[in-house]
Scaffold this motif. Structure first.
Motif, PDB file in Angstrom:
ATOM      1  N   ALA A 218       0.854  -1.185   0.000  1.00 48.63           N
ATOM      2  CA  ALA A 218       0.000   0.000   0.000  1.00 48.63           C
ATOM      3  C   ALA A 218       0.887   1.232   0.000  1.00 48.63           C
ATOM      4  CB  ALA A 218      -0.909   0.009   1.219  1.00 48.63           C
ATOM      5  N   GLU A 219       0.270   2.348  -0.393  1.00 46.26           N
ATOM      6  CA  GLU A 219       0.977   3.628  -0.398  1.00 46.26           C
ATOM      7  C   GLU A 219      -0.023   4.734  -0.102  1.00 46.26           C
ATOM      8  OE1 GLU A 219       3.182   6.645  -3.576  1.00 46.26           O
ATOM      9  OE2 GLU A 219       3.321   4.473  -3.874  1.00 46.26           O
ATOM     10  N   ASP A 220       0.424   5.728   0.625  1.00 44.72           N
ATOM     11  CA  ASP A 220      -0.348   6.935   0.848  1.00 44.72           C
ATOM     12  C   ASP A 220       0.637   8.086   0.896  1.00 44.72           C
ATOM     13  OD1 ASP A 220      -2.448   8.673   1.338  1.00 44.72           O
ATOM     14  OD2 ASP A 220      -3.349   7.405   2.886  1.00 44.72           O
ATOM     15  N   GLN A 221       0.114   9.298   0.893  1.00 46.69           N
ATOM     16  CA  GLN A 221       0.989  10.464   0.848  1.00 46.69           C
ATOM     17  C   GLN A 221       0.648  11.444   1.963  1.00 46.69           C
ATOM     18  OE1 GLN A 221       0.532  12.098  -3.100  1.00 46.69           O
ATOM     19  NE2 GLN A 221       2.142  10.784  -3.945  1.00 46.69           N
TER      20      GLN A 221
ATOM     21  N   ILE B 159       4.534   7.434   1.652  1.00 48.44           N
ATOM     22  CA  ILE B 159       4.855   6.396   2.629  1.00 48.44           C
ATOM     23  C   ILE B 159       4.433   5.087   1.975  1.00 48.44           C
ATOM     24  CG2 ILE B 159       4.335   5.438   4.902  1.00 48.44           C
ATOM     25  CD1 ILE B 159       3.954   8.251   5.918  1.00 48.44           C
ATOM     26  N   ARG B 160       5.431   4.246   1.674  1.00 48.95           N
ATOM     27  CA  ARG B 160       5.193   3.002   0.960  1.00 48.95           C
ATOM     28  C   ARG B 160       5.475   1.822   1.877  1.00 48.95           C
ATOM     29  NH1 ARG B 160       8.131   5.651  -3.607  1.00 48.95           N
ATOM     30  NH2 ARG B 160       6.514   6.446  -5.012  1.00 48.95           N
ATOM     31  N   LEU B 161       4.667   0.798   1.719  1.00 48.36           N
ATOM     32  CA  LEU B 161       4.824  -0.406   2.537  1.00 48.36           C
ATOM     33  C   LEU B 161       4.565  -1.638   1.690  1.00 48.36           C
ATOM     34  CD1 LEU B 161       5.053  -1.957   5.256  1.00 48.36           C
ATOM     35  CD2 LEU B 161       2.595  -1.573   5.560  1.00 48.36           C
ATOM     36  N   LYS B 162       5.469  -2.610   1.814  1.00 49.64           N
ATOM     37  CA  LYS B 162       5.274  -3.927   1.225  1.00 49.64           C
ATOM     38  C   LYS B 162       5.430  -4.943   2.348  1.00 49.64           C
ATOM     39  CE  LYS B 162       6.928  -4.792  -2.828  1.00 49.64           C
ATOM     40  NZ  LYS B 162       7.851  -5.076  -3.960  1.00 49.64           N
TER      41      LYS B 162
ATOM     42  N   VAL C  95       7.522  -9.586   6.992  1.00 47.67           N
ATOM     43  CA  VAL C  95       8.494  -8.515   6.808  1.00 47.67           C
ATOM     44  C   VAL C  95       7.729  -7.266   6.383  1.00 47.67           C
ATOM     45  CG1 VAL C  95      10.502  -7.705   5.508  1.00 47.67           C
ATOM     46  CG2 VAL C  95      10.323 -10.129   6.150  1.00 47.67           C
ATOM     47  N   PHE C  96       7.842  -6.204   7.174  1.00 45.63           N
ATOM     48  CA  PHE C  96       7.222  -4.922   6.844  1.00 45.63           C
ATOM     49  C   PHE C  96       8.316  -4.029   6.288  1.00 45.63           C
ATOM     50  CE2 PHE C  96       4.053  -6.774   9.445  1.00 45.63           C
ATOM     51  CZ  PHE C  96       2.863  -6.094   9.261  1.00 45.63           C
ATOM     52  N   ASP C  97       8.273  -3.818   4.982  1.00 46.17           N
ATOM     53  CA  ASP C  97       9.348  -3.103   4.298  1.00 46.17           C
ATOM     54  C   ASP C  97       8.831  -1.746   3.821  1.00 46.17           C
ATOM     55  OD1 ASP C  97      11.459  -2.221   2.799  1.00 46.17           O
ATOM     56  OD2 ASP C  97      11.611  -4.014   1.541  1.00 46.17           O
ATOM     57  N   PHE C  98       9.392  -0.673   4.392  1.00 47.36           N
ATOM     58  CA  PHE C  98       8.986   0.679   4.029  1.00 47.36           C
ATOM     59  C   PHE C  98       9.906   1.296   2.976  1.00 47.36           C
ATOM     60  CE2 PHE C  98       6.933   0.057   8.109  1.00 47.36           C
ATOM     61  CZ  PHE C  98       5.705   0.669   7.947  1.00 47.36           C
TER      62      PHE C  98
END
Length: 1249
Positions: free
Chosen positions: A963-966, A973-976, A987-990
């Motif tokens: 997901a991504e938001d701004q 702010i990106r998260l995989k 694994v929470f990868d920003f």
């Protein structure tokens, strides 16, 4: 009010399930009777039926049910009733409309803006009691000498009852009010609640509205200025609504009750119990004073009977019923509170201080992720426990039955579908065998529990499991009592036990609290009814005040006290009391100037002197009480009188005339049974209470039974009968259970409660001993316990954004400062309203480095050798002044006071953990700190595995979500997230998140961890320990130099309050949990170099798969309260022109997002305003077809008519007359609105992933 001989007297407690009757017969004998409160097939009204049965059985005359009862043989009737309580709980009151000052139509919906359950994504809050709102064109404001508002025309000046001057800002438009009243009247509404701002002191507008409404024919008109004339509009508003909503129902019941007697009871003295423990005539029994009518009788019952018998030793009342466990205290005076929340409604009225600390015998039993869990869910009366034969679940009652502590043969056959069967031991044991099998299977297969219970691999028996649940239930009650009575030494008290379930737990609870004595009255099963017979008739008057308690005010205080005292005295004389029967008590509601914590003080024990008013030395009484409650006094501040209260009591309680029963040589058991205690069955004698006499002693283990209760006398305890026939149990200290460091599933649950209780007790100390509004009133603080490695063990449910940050801070002290071999840590974190920097409030919108945000502490030893380092910390707090454009702290006094409060909280935590170590040893305590963290880890792993399984079914095998938001400035702010289904890890990868920003929205790594812990806890969806273990299955990757891991001196104030919310939005978006909430805390601060004010403001909550978002509430990473409008206007140079919901700002969808709020502040003198917000250019997202919520907006209205958009972040200087308007964001919608109606709502209570 002398007792009349030769007639019947009745005291009746009409409860929700049973009605209890105490009757004193003409010859002095006493009878008790219990019957169902609702049995329409047999009788219309339970209290009337109870009176009929006694009259018929005792006189031998016939009293047919279908005829009104002859009252010629009845002297008096006293009643306590749950009619008001049940109407409130079930929302079955009168249809009501609220009349409120224009601009505040949603004030009571928003309330304090805090949500009740921190981790429930569906914010469930009780609905308001009114169905229509009329906004009244009127406004009065308090005069301020410093006010510089420009005036086009002079305003009318009036004087309030407090002596304060007010300006009539807008005259009352009665013509418009009449039109609106006729409109709601046409809809069938006949009950009105009137709440106008500042009416607690100036009542003219409310009285004019009330007169008009009565002239138009409204049946019930409740004015807040009459129901409870105390400052604070929100609780006063809730109270007047409850009064309007409940009073018609009470009057209807009283009319129906009176109709059951010849002459309508006009020749009978009928009194009803109020929530404050005093009786009042039937015609003066009102809704807002009736909610605790039933429980109040029980408090009076044990206070009169136990306190005197135990040589005036303080008493803790322990009332354990089927659905709740209530606790109260008596030490020679009834302890009252003037604000309490019941069924989600905050009532501002005098009421006995009765706290519900746990569920009761109907508390449900669960085994969750290796933990024994008791409640808070209850089986209720229907279907009830499993043993009731109605398909109910396992409960505490079932556990007692399984252990042999309840004997079915002594219960009436009222169970099963036909209500004609006995309690079912078979049904209970069947459920327990199933649960025991599940527990043993879990313990044998789970790697964290390889030692199983007791440190062995042997399986648990049904008895082990049932005993485990009893121990956990007792621990939960004990921990909550300790937390609730933090400032009292429970070991110096007697435990007065009553209620149907209390007798089975009394010895264990008393032992855990360090008590030596349990007192159980002979009428404990009907003590609320008996307490009515013992109670006094009370007349109470109260009026607001704004005087300082000083020599210049004493004569005015004396004059007003005398007037109120005469009013009480005259009313009681009219009711037939002689002067010798009347007692007058005077109370002053006192607080230190500039604080919000007022105490209701009596001068009893502090006679008047040359330096006090004539009613007593209230200054000494106040300072002593303040010191006891809060641990300090504020010697250089004036004491303010907020209210004057006079309570007149007419002594009218009966005195028991029952003669003690003649003694026998030794007590004779009627049978012997087997009861299970800890690890074995023991032979247990069973006695009937009625067979015992005053010289009998009964050695435990034993069971004493009467018609209404079962008392368990535990091993090594001894029960005695008093001369009056009551049971007094000497409780042994017992032997401390030897506990090893191996994991025990039962002890895991118990230690989880204990560590949480320690954090909660720390929080109570911090709130009590602090002085600032931020901590004491807004509750912007957190307390926690940490293990030897600095890892979080237990965090009280305070402010989510503090969670990870506290752990990182503690671990820095451990590993960054060379600390050696600590045993454990406790920590407290509080929001200090000002610590210097470039703007008042230390929340600058445009800070670019850490130093501009105020004092910086990397590692500072606050207490050395037991000495508070005031000089050194003062220098540190003033240090920001060395930087260009910065100031040192602007409120040093509050800073120092709050720091001392935090030290006191930490000291309390150290003491409590130290006590555990003394009892169990350091090795055991540290081991269980680790086990509790492992338990949280297990719960998170289970959640991740479950998500992965569902994801695999739905998404063709993909176990990766993103997901991504701004932020408003475009920073992404990106998260995989990559999930390992087998391990239950992720694994929470920003990576890909934007770089550190020039402004202050940088969030240190600890903030991201706080957000992640919060989200994981929400997604687990059950009550688990909140600690470091939540992060154990998770690897977090945050790129250095990003907005989520900035450089050391980066500005970060916005990261804490804004970016943290966006991180939560991104995580929930990745897991598709719910739509985005407002995504902002809306930080507003204003002030000057001398003082400042800070608040965060509510918005809309996001909708979810089965719920619509709540409007006007704080979400996710904060949960602070907002200052009441009347307090805000009395303390600060501001007029609150509007505080209401922002209609349509929530996103549309199958389930709509919650609406934001509108808040308009007009300033009366020059101030500097700082606005630090987000979601002004981006919108809170909707999910699965749901629309986005509306973005927020900050407007600046100048006196020349111009309106300017301030943007998301700004600092401006405001002139008198300028206004700031805040429009907070709404929450996102969920699902396509076309699927069903947008207001569609499925019933649900708890939300999880």
């Amino acid at each position: 009010m002398a007792e009349t001989k030769g007639k019947f007297d009745f005291a009746i407690d009409r409860g929700g399930t049973f009605t209890d009757v105490f009757a004193r017969l003409p010859d002095g004998r006493e009878r008790v009777l219990k019957l169902l409160s609702y049995d329409p097939q047999n009788y219309r009204d339970a209290p009337t039926e109870g009176i009929r049965r006694v009259l018929e059985q005792e006189t031998g005359q016939s009293f047919p049910r279908d005829q009104a009862l002859d009252t010629s043989q009845i002297d008096w009737i006293r009643m306590g009733t749950t009619v008001a309580t049940n109407a409130l709980l079930e929302r079955q009151g009168e249809r009501t409309a609220l009349l409120v000052t224009r601009g505040f139509r949603d004030l009571l919906h928003i309330g304090t803006q805090a949500r009740p359950n921190l981790f429930d994504l569906e914010v469930c809050m009780p609905e308001v009691l009114y169905e229509e709102v009329i906004e009244v064109e009127e406004r009065v404001i308090l005069r301020q000498d410093s006010c510089q508002l420009p005036r086009n025309e002079p305003k009318r000046i009036v004087t309030g009852s407090t002596g304060e001057s007010l300006e009539v800002w807008q005259e009352l438009d009665l013509q418009r009010v009449e039109q609106d009243l006729r409109r709601v009247q046409s809809k069938g509404i006949s009950s009105l609640a009137v709440l106008l701002l500042h009416s607690y002191t100036w009542t003219a507008h409310e009285k004019a509205v009330g007169s008009l409404a009565k002239r138009l024919g409204f049946n019930q008109v409740s004015l807040s200025s009459e129901v409870m004339p105390m400052v604070r509009a929100v609780p006063r508003g809730y109270t007047v609504c409850a009064d309007a909503y409940l009073t018609p129902k009470i009057h209807l019941y009283l009319t129906e009750f009176s109709a059951g007697f010849k002459g309508g009871l006009k020749d009978v003295d009928v009194l009803f119990m109020q929530s404050d423990g005093g009786l009042t005539p039937m015609e003066q029994f009102y809704g807002s004073r009736a909610v605790l009518s039933g429980p109040a009788g029980g408090v009076v019952g044990y206070a009169v009977t136990c306190y005197g018998f135990m040589e005036k030793k303080p008493v803790i009342g322990f009332d354990m019923g089927g659905t709740s466990t209530d606790v109260s205290r008596y030490a020679g005076q009834y302890e009252h509170v003037f604000e309490a929340t019941i069924s989600g409604i905050t009532l501002q009225a005098p009421q006995l201080d009765i706290s519900t600390v746990a569920a009761g015998g109907g508390s449900r039993l669960f085994f969750r992720s290796g933990m024994f869990v008791v409640g808070p869910e209850s089986a209720g009366a229907h279907p009830g426990p499993a043993c009731y034969r109605k398909g109910g679940p396992l409960t505490v009652t079932d556990a007692n039955l399984a252990l042999g502590r309840l004997l079915p043969s002594f219960f009436p056959k009222i169970f099963g579908p036909g209500e004609n069967e006995p309690l079912s031991t078979e049904e209970t044991m069947k459920h327990f065998r199933t649960l025991t099998k599940e527990i043993n299977q879990y313990l044998s297969t789970n790697q964290l529990s390889s030692s199983a219970a007791g440190g062995h691999h042997s399986e648990m028996s049904v008895e082990d499991v049932a005993m485990g649940f009893i121990n956990v239930a007792n621990e939960y009650v004990h921990a909550n009592i300790k937390s609730d009575l933090t400032c009292h030494d429970t070991s110096e008290h007697v435990l007065a036990c009553f209620g149907g379930a209390g007798g089975q737990h009394a010895c264990a609870i008393a032992r855990a609290l360090g008590m030596k004595t349990v007192f159980i009255h002979k009428y404990s099963g009907v003590l609320s009814a008996y307490g009515l017979a013992l109670a006094d008739v009370v007349e109470e008057v109260q009026e607001p005040c704004s005087l300082k308690y000083e020599a210049g005010s004493y004569s005015e205080l004396d004059r007003r006290i005398e007037q109120l005292s005469q009013r009480c005295d005259q009313i009681l004389h009219k009711r037939g009391f002689s002067s010798s029967q009347i007692n007058i008590e005077v109370f002053l509601h006192l607080r230190y100037e500039g604080t919000d914590c007022a105490l209701m003080i009596t001068a009893t024990g502090h006679p008047s002197n040359a330096h006090s008013c004539m009613s007593g030395d209230f200054r000494t009484a106040f300072t002593k009480r303040y010191l006891k409650e809060f641990g300090f006094t504020i010697t250089d501040r004036p004491i303010m009188v907020d209210d004057i209260r006079v309570r007149g009591s007419g002594k009218s309680g009966i005195r028991s005339k029952v003669q003690p029963k003649a003694g026998q040589k030794s007590p004779r058991p009627i049978k012997m049974t087997q009861c299970y205690f800890e690890d074995r069955y023991l032979d247990t004698n069973v006695y009937l209470w009625e067979d015992l006499s005053s010289d009998h002693s009964i050695q435990g283990p034993a069971i004493i039974i009467d018609k209404n209760s079962t008392i368990l006398v535990e091993p090594a305890c001894v029960a005695h009968l008093t001369e009056d026939g009551d049971v007094c149990i000497d409780v042994s200290t017992g032997t401390q259970c030897v506990l090893g460091a191996e994991l025990n599933a039962i002890q895991l649950s118990i230690f989880s409660h204990r560590f949480m209780s320690i954090a909660e007790q720390m929080g109570r100390v911090l709130q009590r001993t602090s002085i600032s509004t931020n901590i004491k009133e807004r509750l912007d603080f957190s307390c926690a316990v940490f293990g030897p490695d600095g890892g979080l063990v237990s965090n009280a449910p305070h402010i989510p954004v503090h969670l990870g940050a506290m752990q990182e801070t503690v671990q820095f002290q451990v590993f960054g400062d060379g600390m050696h071999a600590p045993m454990f840590f406790v920590a407290s974190r509080g929001h200090h309203a000002d610590i210097g920097g470039i703007t008042p409030g230390s929340m600058p919108p445009h800070s670019t480095c850490l130093q501009q945000e105020g004092a910086v502490f990397t590692s500072f030893k606050l207490v050395t050798g037991g000495v508070f380092q005031e000089k050194a910390v003062t220098e540190a707090l003033m240090a920001p002044a060395q930087y260009p454009g910065c100031s040192g702290t602007r409120n040093l006094r509050d800073n120092l006071s709050d720091l001392r409060a935090q030290v006191a909280a930490n000291q309390r935590g150290c003491q409590l953990v130290g006590e555990l170590i003394a009892s169990y040893g350091l090795e055991v305590i540290q081991a269980y700190m680790g086990y509790i963290q492992s338990n949280a880890e297990l719960a998170v792993r289970d959640m991740l595995k479950d998500f992965a399984r569902r994801r695999r079914r739905q998404e063709a095998g993909s176990l990766e979500v993103e997901a991504e938001d701004q932020m408003d400035d475009g920073t992404p702010i990106r998260l995989k997230v990559q999930i390992d289904e087998q391990q239950g890890s992720a694994v929470f990868d920003f990576t890909g998140t934007g770089t550190e920003v020039w402004g202050n929205c940088n969030a240190p790594r600890a903030i991201t961890l706080s957000a992640l812990i919060y989200c994981l806890r929400c997604m687990v969806g059950q009550d688990i320990p909140l600690n470091q273990g939540c992060l154990a299955p998770v690897k977090v990757i945050i790129p250095p130099g990003s907005i989520l891991q900035p450089s050391q001196n980066a500005a970060v104030v916005g990261g804490n309050v804004l970016t943290s919310q966006r991180v939560v939005d991104v995580i929930f978006k990745a897991f598709q949990v719910c739509a985005a909430s407002q995504g902002c805390m809306n930080n507003i601060s204003f002030g000057s170099e001398k003082s400042g004010y800070y608040e965060t403001v509510a918005g809309g909550a996001g909708a979810g798969p089965t719920w619509k978002g709540r409007s006007g509430v704080h979400t996710h990473m904060t949960n602070t309260r907002i200052t009441d409008p009347e307090i805000l206007e009395s303390r600060y140079p501001v007029i609150l022109e509007q505080f209401s919901l922002r209609p349509g700002s929530g996103g549309a969808g199958l389930y709509r997002g919650g609406d934001g709020v509108i808040r308009k502040l007009r300033f009366r003198s020059p101030v500097v305003l700082s606005v630090l917000t987000e979601r002004r250019s981006t919108q809170p997202y909707g999910l699965h077809g749901g629309k986005n919520g509306a973005p927020g907006l900050n407007l600046f209205h100048k006196t020349d008519g111009r309106v300017l958009n301030l943007g998301a972040k700004n600092t401006i200087s405001l002139d008198p007359g300028d206004m700031f308007s805040l429009f907070t964001p709404g929450g996102g919608g969920y699902g396509s609105a076309g699927e069903q109606d947008g207001d569609h709502q499925l019933p649900s209570k708890h939300r999880c992933l």
